[in-house]
Design a protein around this motif. Sequence first.
Motif, short mmCIF file in Angstrom:
data_model
loop_
_atom_site.label_atom_id
_atom_site.label_comp_id
_atom_site.label_asym_id
_atom_site.label_seq_id
_atom_site.Cartn_x
_atom_site.Cartn_y
_atom_site.Cartn_z
N LYS A 40 0.83 -1.20 0.00
CA LYS A 40 0.00 0.00 0.00
C LYS A 40 0.87 1.26 0.00
CE LYS A 40 -3.66 1.77 2.88
NZ LYS A 40 -4.60 2.51 2.12
N GLU A 41 1.88 1.25 0.86
CA GLU A 41 2.80 2.38 0.96
C GLU A 41 3.48 2.66 -0.39
OE1 GLU A 41 4.24 4.35 3.98
OE2 GLU A 41 2.06 4.08 3.88
N LEU A 42 3.92 1.60 -1.03
CA LEU A 42 4.64 1.75 -2.29
C LEU A 42 3.77 2.47 -3.32
CD1 LEU A 42 7.28 0.80 -3.83
CD2 LEU A 42 5.87 -1.08 -4.68
N VAL A 43 2.56 1.98 -3.52
CA VAL A 43 1.67 2.59 -4.51
C VAL A 43 1.26 3.99 -4.05
CG1 VAL A 43 -0.54 2.40 -5.71
CG2 VAL A 43 0.82 0.36 -5.29
N HIS A 44 0.99 4.11 -2.77
CA HIS A 44 0.60 5.40 -2.20
C HIS A 44 1.63 6.48 -2.53
CE1 HIS A 44 -1.26 7.93 0.99
NE2 HIS A 44 -0.05 8.40 1.09
#
Length: 169
Positions: A40-44
Amino acid sequence: MRRSAITIAMAGTIAAAALLLPGCKQADQPKPEAKPENDKELVHHFMEDQVQPTAMVFWNSVQFISDEKGFRQVKPQNDAEWKRVEDAMLHLQDLSATLQTPEYSAGRGEEWNGFAQAVSDVAKQAEAATKSRDTKRMFEVGGTLDNVCESCHKAYLPKSETQRPGEKS
Ligand code: HEC
């Protein structure tokens, strides 16, 4: 898990390992840090730091304003400004390609790459419209771009979040 191991070796990051988990069974999760939150963090961050600002360069470049002062158009004022918009749309094609790499797409299903490719296709149209300095066309393509961003968000974001991304003003 064989495919996972290969992909991890290619990507070489812990974050990449986390991306593979949606496709794995609970019992297969090997490491505590390999949680979906990392994914999630990566895409965020990719969306907030790269995709959104790049798209905004295009969305902000042409605007039709109608108010008490009448009808006005905002558009790039010199060659450098036009070039900056064109470059942004080239860059958005690169970002869309990155979204389609396993690091971002693994475990998301086939639709993911289709949505990312749609952004790339529209970015190409945006680049062409900017090159020919066709502001009317740029405005239209800007609306289409907004739609393709939203279509992926509708598919992958919780309902309450679908209004935020891709908003123009
Ligand atoms: C392939 C799917 C996909 C496409 C295409 C896509 N996004 Fe996203 N976007 C996501 C996902 C997934 C998230 C949620 C990330 C997270 O969990 O925080 C997101 C979140 C965002 C966010 C909010 C960041 C956050 O989570 O607070 C913004 C802003 C954003 N996207 C902008 C855009 C724009 C602008 C475009 C089109 C140029 C676009 N996105 C295209 C998948 C996509």
